[in-house]
Design a protein around this motif. Structure first.
Motif, PDB file in Angstrom:
ATOM      1  N   ASN A  87      40.414  26.761  39.161  1.00 19.27           N
ATOM      2  CA  ASN A  87      39.292  27.180  39.953  1.00 19.27           C
ATOM      3  C   ASN A  87      38.807  28.367  39.927  1.00 19.27           C
ATOM      4  N   ARG A  88      39.843  29.197  39.948  1.00 14.56           N
ATOM      5  CA  ARG A  88      39.375  30.806  40.262  1.00 14.56           C
ATOM      6  C   ARG A  88      40.299  31.528  39.393  1.00 14.56           C
ATOM      7  N   VAL A  89      39.824  32.765  38.721  1.00 17.20           N
ATOM      8  CA  VAL A  89      40.753  33.419  37.895  1.00 17.20           C
ATOM      9  C   VAL A  89      40.382  34.984  38.378  1.00 17.20           C
ATOM     10  N   ASN A  90      41.462  35.955  37.792  1.00 17.71           N
ATOM     11  CA  ASN A  90      41.150  37.040  37.415  1.00 17.71           C
ATOM     12  C   ASN A  90      40.622  37.274  36.060  1.00 17.71           C
ATOM     13  N   PHE A  91      39.619  38.273  35.956  1.00 12.36           N
ATOM     14  CA  PHE A  91      38.890  37.995  34.434  1.00 12.36           C
ATOM     15  C   PHE A  91      38.936  39.779  34.078  1.00 12.36           C
ATOM     16  N   ALA A  92      39.381  39.845  32.712  1.00 17.89           N
ATOM     17  CA  ALA A  92      39.425  41.455  32.194  1.00 17.89           C
ATOM     18  C   ALA A  92      38.810  41.111  30.918  1.00 17.89           C
ATOM     19  N   GLY A  93      37.381  41.962  30.718  1.00 17.51           N
ATOM     20  CA  GLY A  93      37.037  41.790  29.361  1.00 17.51           C
ATOM     21  C   GLY A  93      36.265  43.071  28.840  1.00 17.51           C
ATOM     22  N   LEU A  94      36.468  43.235  27.494  1.00 16.87           N
ATOM     23  CA  LEU A  94      36.235  44.552  26.989  1.00 16.87           C
ATOM     24  C   LEU A  94      34.921  44.054  26.056  1.00 16.87           C
ATOM     25  N   ARG A 114      39.118  38.953  40.671  1.00 19.81           N
ATOM     26  CA  ARG A 114      39.000  40.368  40.547  1.00 19.81           C
ATOM     27  C   ARG A 114      38.349  40.255  39.146  1.00 19.81           C
ATOM     28  N   LEU A 115      37.607  41.410  38.942  1.00 23.25           N
ATOM     29  CA  LEU A 115      36.772  41.518  37.505  1.00 23.25           C
ATOM     30  C   LEU A 115      37.149  42.799  37.010  1.00 23.25           C
ATOM     31  N   THR A 116      37.373  42.889  35.687  1.00 28.07           N
ATOM     32  CA  THR A 116      37.720  44.243  35.035  1.00 28.07           C
ATOM     33  C   THR A 116      36.701  44.099  33.852  1.00 28.07           C
ATOM     34  N   LEU A 117      36.033  45.493  33.762  1.00 27.82           N
ATOM     35  CA  LEU A 117      35.045  45.359  32.605  1.00 27.82           C
ATOM     36  C   LEU A 117      35.443  46.798  31.966  1.00 27.82           C
ATOM     37  N   MET A 118      35.609  46.701  30.413  1.00 24.12           N
ATOM     38  CA  MET A 118      35.935  47.976  29.900  1.00 24.12           C
ATOM     39  C   MET A 118      34.948  48.066  28.541  1.00 24.12           C
ATOM     40  N   ILE A 207      36.426  50.536  33.314  1.00 26.11           N
ATOM     41  CA  ILE A 207      37.168  51.541  32.396  1.00 26.11           C
ATOM     42  C   ILE A 207      36.353  51.904  31.279  1.00 26.11           C
ATOM     43  N   TRP A 208      36.192  53.141  31.349  1.00 27.27           N
ATOM     44  CA  TRP A 208      35.318  53.780  30.338  1.00 27.27           C
ATOM     45  C   TRP A 208      35.976  54.751  29.363  1.00 27.27           C
ATOM     46  N   ARG A 232      34.615  50.220  41.265  1.00 25.58           N
ATOM     47  CA  ARG A 232      35.581  51.384  40.890  1.00 25.58           C
ATOM     48  C   ARG A 232      35.502  51.683  39.446  1.00 25.58           C
ATOM     49  N   PHE A 233      34.953  52.990  39.385  1.00 22.51           N
ATOM     50  CA  PHE A 233      34.861  53.571  37.836  1.00 22.51           C
ATOM     51  C   PHE A 233      35.773  54.289  37.503  1.00 22.51           C
ATOM     52  N   GLU A 234      36.498  54.250  36.389  1.00 23.28           N
ATOM     53  CA  GLU A 234      37.500  54.948  35.824  1.00 23.28           C
ATOM     54  C   GLU A 234      37.197  55.543  34.516  1.00 23.28           C
ATOM     55  N   ARG A 235      37.548  56.758  33.985  1.00 22.49           N
ATOM     56  CA  ARG A 235      37.483  57.091  32.412  1.00 22.49           C
ATOM     57  C   ARG A 235      38.921  57.155  31.850  1.00 22.49           C
ATOM     58  N   VAL A 236      39.224  57.130  30.705  1.00 21.03           N
ATOM     59  CA  VAL A 236      40.233  57.253  29.742  1.00 21.03           C
ATOM     60  C   VAL A 236      39.618  58.203  28.669  1.00 21.03           C
ATOM     61  N   ASP A 237      40.642  58.973  28.051  1.00 20.49           N
ATOM     62  CA  ASP A 237      40.299  59.858  27.042  1.00 20.49           C
ATOM     63  C   ASP A 237      40.373  58.683  25.578  1.00 20.49           C
ATOM     64  N   GLY A 238      39.261  58.045  25.204  1.00 25.35           N
ATOM     65  CA  GLY A 238      39.502  57.141  24.114  1.00 25.35           C
ATOM     66  C   GLY A 238      38.301  56.760  23.822  1.00 25.35           C
ATOM     67  N   ALA A 239      38.135  55.715  22.640  1.00 22.04           N
ATOM     68  CA  ALA A 239      36.837  55.307  21.997  1.00 22.04           C
ATOM     69  C   ALA A 239      36.674  53.836  22.631  1.00 22.04           C
ATOM     70  N   HIS A 240      36.308  52.893  21.701  1.00 18.71           N
ATOM     71  CA  HIS A 240      35.894  51.669  21.941  1.00 18.71           C
ATOM     72  C   HIS A 240      37.111  50.606  22.633  1.00 18.71           C
ATOM     73  N   LEU A 241      38.058  50.711  21.763  1.00 22.57           N
ATOM     74  CA  LEU A 241      39.087  49.677  21.946  1.00 22.57           C
ATOM     75  C   LEU A 241      40.038  50.562  22.729  1.00 22.57           C
ATOM     76  N   LEU A 242      39.660  50.927  24.020  1.00 23.93           N
ATOM     77  CA  LEU A 242      40.549  51.802  24.738  1.00 23.93           C
ATOM     78  C   LEU A 242      41.925  50.866  25.409  1.00 23.93           C
ATOM     79  N   ASN A 243      41.905  49.743  25.355  1.00 22.98           N
ATOM     80  CA  ASN A 243      42.931  48.807  25.929  1.00 22.98           C
ATOM     81  C   ASN A 243      43.994  49.096  24.660  1.00 22.98           C
TER      82      ASN A 243
END
Length: 260
Positions: A87-94, A114-118, A207-208, A232-243
């Motif tokens: 019924n309900r999930v956490n979701f992370a998408g890049l 909870r939602l994570t957007l990258m 995450i950007w 909540r906006f966070e940055r990492v030193d990477g390009a597109h496939l930062l995961n």
């Protein structure tokens, strides 16, 4: 359940982690399959029931005729959640996965915990590059664009140090069926969700990559940072496939956001 003009397709997925763990759906980028999330598995599968999913037209999922819309891609995911009785999930998408996450977050908020957007976008001010990519794939297939696409996925330093990873990424694009890639390109070209960001109620982490040429912070990250309440906006030193490029940092941010 159809959320677009066409009915949902039965998406390919793989589940790892404890059967009684809180469910976490991972959905990746255009031209990738669910193996792109392997760097996340060690950090996530101790606690979460991790459900990695292939978009329609990608990986092991069916390839219906296009064009597709993001609403239809989201409908596919909802149909999968219903099949799994979640019924309900956490979701992370890049990237494209993040677009699906924004759609689910605003249009079916009762399904997202909870939602994570990258490295993603709420819409393109100028869709011309997408039309150009559609024409390139129409003429030469995914084979023709693989090296240029993957140039955006990793920073030059990382790519130079990790040639095997670059080869894997190019192979991933090439193996994506032309029709599936085209259908998803059309969905991205026509995507504009900017005016719906305010309807997202789930606690959201964005995450950007500071060196992402595909979805740079200006305007893409900035639009999301301004549009989603309390993000909540966070940055990492990477390009597109930062995961992949910044797996340790991304995993720390993810587990912290999810309550690990």
């Amino acid at each position: 359940m159809a959320m677009g003009e066409h009915s949902a397709v039965a998406l390919h997925y793989v589940i790892d982690g404890p059967a009684d763990g809180p469910p976490l759906v991972l959905l990746g980028s255009l031209g990738s399959a669910l193996d792109m999330w392997e760097p996340q598995l060690p950090a996530l599968t101790e606690q979460w029931r991790v459900i990695r999913v292939d978009h329609r037209g990608h990986g092991g999922s069916p390839v219906p005729p296009g064009p597709y819309t993001v609403a239809e891609l989201a409908g596919d995911v909802l149909a999968l959640l219903n099949r799994l009785e979640l019924n309900r999930v956490n979701f992370a998408g890049l990237s494209l996965g993040g677009m699906v996450g924004m759609y689910l977050g605003s249009e079916t908020p009762e399904r997202i915990d909870r939602l994570t957007l990258m490295a993603t976008s709420a819409g393109w001010p100028d869709p011309t590059p997408w039309q150009a990519r559609i024409e390139a794939v129409s003429n030469g297939g995914t084979e023709a664009i693989a090296p240029a696409v993957v140039k955006n996925w990793f920073t030059p330093d990382y790519a130079a140090a990790q040639p095997d990873r670059v080869a894997w990424a190019e192979d991933s694009v090439r193996k994506t069926p032309d029709l599936g890639y085209l259908g998803c390109c059309q969905a991205i070209r026509d995507w504009d969700h900017t005016n719906r960001l305010g309807a997202i109620t789930a606690p959201t982490l964005a995450i950007w990559g500071t060196a992402d040429p595909a979805t740079p912070e200006e305007p893409h990250g900035a639009t999301i940072a301004a549009g989603i309440p309390g993000v909540r906006f966070e940055r990492v030193d990477g390009a597109h496939l930062l995961n992949i490029e910044r797996a340790d940092e991304v995993n720390t941010l993810l587990t912290s956001h999810l309550g690990g």
